[in-house]
Design an enzyme around this catalytic site. Structure first.
Site, PDB file in Angstrom:
ATOM      1  N   ASP A   1       0.910  -1.264   0.045  1.00 54.54           N
ATOM      2  CA  ASP A   1       0.053  -0.024  -0.230  1.00 54.54           C
ATOM      3  C   ASP A   1       0.866   1.247  -0.103  1.00 54.54           C
ATOM      4  O   ASP A   1       0.569   2.240   0.873  1.00 54.54           O
ATOM      5  CB  ASP A   1      -0.754   0.043   1.323  1.00 54.54           C
ATOM      6  CG  ASP A   1      -1.867  -1.282   1.396  1.00 54.54           C
ATOM      7  OD1 ASP A   1      -2.367  -1.645   0.191  1.00 54.54           O
ATOM      8  OD2 ASP A   1      -1.782  -1.768   2.467  1.00 54.54           O
TER       9      ASP A   1
ATOM     10  N   GLU B   1     -11.240   0.549  -3.927  1.00 53.75           N
ATOM     11  CA  GLU B   1     -10.478   1.119  -2.747  1.00 53.75           C
ATOM     12  C   GLU B   1      -9.391   1.871  -3.233  1.00 53.75           C
ATOM     13  O   GLU B   1      -9.094   2.108  -4.376  1.00 53.75           O
ATOM     14  CB  GLU B   1      -9.952  -0.215  -1.828  1.00 53.75           C
ATOM     15  CG  GLU B   1      -9.004  -1.167  -2.599  1.00 53.75           C
ATOM     16  CD  GLU B   1      -8.902  -2.381  -1.915  1.00 53.75           C
ATOM     17  OE1 GLU B   1      -9.654  -2.864  -0.763  1.00 53.75           O
ATOM     18  OE2 GLU B   1      -8.132  -3.379  -2.371  1.00 53.75           O
TER      19      GLU B   1
HETATM   20  C1  6LW Z   1      -5.622  -2.172   1.751  1.00 56.40           C
HETATM   21  C2  6LW Z   1      -6.356  -2.043   0.384  1.00 56.40           C
HETATM   22  C3  6LW Z   1      -5.599  -3.113  -0.040  1.00 56.40           C
HETATM   23  O1  6LW Z   1      -6.219  -1.429   2.627  1.00 56.40           O
HETATM   24  O2  6LW Z   1      -5.562  -4.058   0.876  1.00 56.40           O
HETATM   25  O3  6LW Z   1      -4.335  -4.136  -1.911  1.00 56.40           O
HETATM   26  C4  6LW Z   1      -5.744  -3.575   2.052  1.00 56.40           C
HETATM   27  N1  6LW Z   1      -5.003  -3.197  -1.174  1.00 56.40           N
HETATM   28  O4  6LW Z   1      -6.325  -1.096  -0.395  1.00 56.40           O
HETATM   29  C5  6LW Z   1      -4.898  -4.091   3.204  1.00 56.40           C
HETATM   30  O5  6LW Z   1      -3.702  -3.892   2.557  1.00 56.40           O
END
Ligand code: 6LW
Length: 521
Positions: free
Chosen positions: A33, A188
């Site tokens: 991240d 996300e």
């Molecule tokens: C993070 C999200 C993700 O908050 O996994 O791969 C979650 N991305 O964006 C945990 O790393």
């Protein structure tokens, strides 16, 4: 070989011309991240840290390729409560931004009160205590413009925005849904950038496994409506161009413009070993971005990345490679060492050329408390790690040694213990989910004080060795598969670590580690 390993020390800290090559990952081992900001000609980068303390490692670079860890953003318990946090818990993705002389880091503690911000005018001097935010979801990010601060995150499976006061955390406008993504699972990792009069909203979709991808939308108005890029995703390895690529799971990106005007993306991805297994966690990768006026950004030509990148770098500013051997000659541990959950720091001391860890009855399988263990990331698939250990005040049931650690229920432990008859032995034990297995016990000859323990990693196996001759000769003990500690098997958002630990039912013993050596092969 990474360029930083071939430069002579005299070149360190000098700017040298860029070259037509760099190696990915730029930050190997569990560093997921990534988020990056530039201030003057420096870049700062943060990554998530989950159940490990201190939290949110922060790195500095002048070239985006060579990163030097300068500390952790969350380095005291008042900022980071990891009570009961496991490898799916604690600190999720952080974002780092800079506005008007101040750095901000916003992230989520999923085992505490959710989203929060800390800030500082100087990362070297430490960061504020958290202010907690109302808007939920994970992966919060900030965007500053004209005295306003916007927060984006992903409550309720979509990206929402609101205005906040970044110092008090107070929410100033209602949360408003601005994008659902293109239909991939888990929209996300939102970040907003402004370019050529457009607001660009970057996202990740597809989940953090093989289907991970980066998508983008844009609008003339920060509140939307946002129009998706017809060429989404702009980065993914879930495609035929990358089906044989050793890097998989590319996603969760952040964009940055360098002082020379070039654009770059940092993102997470993982390297597979022994078939479709990955152990080192999600790592930080770098890709060039072409972003023409009024056009959509294009990541490394076709939206895939390689281990060896054939692209021009910025002028290089190498950092000193880490010394393989730590003789514990200082009086504190380096930034590469972390603890599980909130540690009992009084049980750890670095003095007189040794790391001494005082034992407690907390065993490595404990899901609540923090064992007497320090951990450093496994950053290379092939490595050799060696430690010298001497137990003190030990009795029956005392353990001290080294572990390959994925989580409380997946670890391989190589340790010295004292048996009921008072003699000492070396034990190799595997903990794999509901299975606990003692693979071998080796008596230690009377009179031997220090024992050297060695673990060698390779794509498909860990090999275990010991020495009772002061490290002159190492005897082979056994080999165990890597795949059982992989994320696919062990689970979690984290990768494998090498831990130095001790435990004792009476809490009277301690373990003295004279040195620890970690050598990439
Ligand atoms: C993070 C999200 C993700 O908050 O996994 O791969 C979650 N991305 O964006 C945990 O790393």
């Amino acid at each position: 070989m990474n360029i930083k390993h071939i430069l002579i020390p005299a070149l360190l800290s000098c700017n040298i011309p860029g070259v037509q090559a760099y190696e990915n990952p730029v930050i190997p081992g569990f560093h997921p991240d990534p988020s990056v900001v530039s201030v003057g000609d420096d870049f700062y980068l943060v990554t998530s840290s989950f159940c490990y303390f201190p939290g949110v490692p922060i790195f500095k670079s002048k070239d985006l390729v060579n990163w030097d860890q300068i500390g952790h953003v969350l380095d005291r318990p008042s900022q980071l409560n990891l009570k009961d946090a496991g490898v799916w818990g604690g600190i999720y993705a952080p974002t780092i931004r800079y506005n008007d002389g101040r750095f901000y880091m916003v992230t989520t503690n999923v085992t505490d009160k959710g989203n929060f911000i800390v800030h500082t005018t100087d990362p070297a001097k430490g960061w504020s205590d958290p202010v907690w935010l109302e808007q939920g979801g994970i992966d919060p990010s900030l965007y500053f413009e004209d005295g306003k601060c916007y927060l984006v995150s992903n409550p309720d499976v979509g990206i929402s925005i609101c205005e906040i006061d970044p110092i008090t955390g107070q929410q100033l406008t209602e949360s408003r849904r601005i994008w659902e993504g293109t239909g991939g699972r888990h929209p996300e990792a939102p970040h907003i950038y402004k370019k050529d009069g457009y607001y660009y909203l970057l996202c990740a979709e597809g989940g953090t496994e093989m289907g991970h991808s980066v998508t983008i939308a844009r609008s003339r108005n920060i509140l939307g409506p946002y129009t998706p890029n017809p060429s989404n995703p702009i980065l993914t390895h879930f495609c035929k161009d990358a089906q044989s690529n050793p890097i998989q799971g590319t996603g969760h990106a952040d964009l940055i413009q360098a002082p020379d005007g070039s654009w770059w993306a940092v993102c997470l991805a993982f390297r597979q070993q022994d078939g479709a297994h990955h152990l080192l966690g999600r790592e930080t990768y770098l890709a060039p971005v072409r972003w023409d006026e009024n056009a959509w950004p294009v990541v490394n030509g076709n939206g895939t990345i390689q281990l060896s990148m054939d692209v021009p770098t910025l002028p290089l500013s190498p950092v000193a490679p880490a010394a393989p051997r730590d003789d514990f000659d200082g009086n504190s541990l380096g930034y590469d060492w972390v603890w599980l959950r909130n540690p009992h720091t009084e049980n750890f001391s670095v003095a007189d050329g040794a790391l001494t860890i005082k034992a407690t009855p907390v065993i490595l399988d404990d899901h609540k408390d923090s064992p007497s263990m320090v951990l450093r990331r496994q950053e290379h698939i092939d490595f050799t790690a060696t430690a010298s250990i001497d137990l003190q005040n030990d009795g029956p049931g005392t353990e001290g040694g080294m572990t390959v650690w994925a989580n409380e229920s997946h670890h391989y432990d190589l340790f010295v213990t004292r048996t009921a008859d008072g003699s000492r032995e070396i034990v190799l034990r595997y903990r794999l989910s509901s299975l606990t297995h003692i693979e071998k016990t080796i008596p230690i000859p009377a009179g031997v004080k220090d024992v050297e323990l060695r673990i060698c990693g390779s794509p498909s196996s860990y090999k275990f060795y010991y020495s009772t001759s002061g490290g002159k000769n190492f005897d082979y003990i056994a080999t165990m598969n890597t795949r059982f500690l992989s994320t696919e098997t062990a689970g979690g958002f984290t990768g494998t670590f090498l831990g130095l630990y001790t435990t004792d039912p009476t809490g009277k013993a301690s373990a003295r580690f004279d040195y620890f050596e970690y050598k990439p092969e």
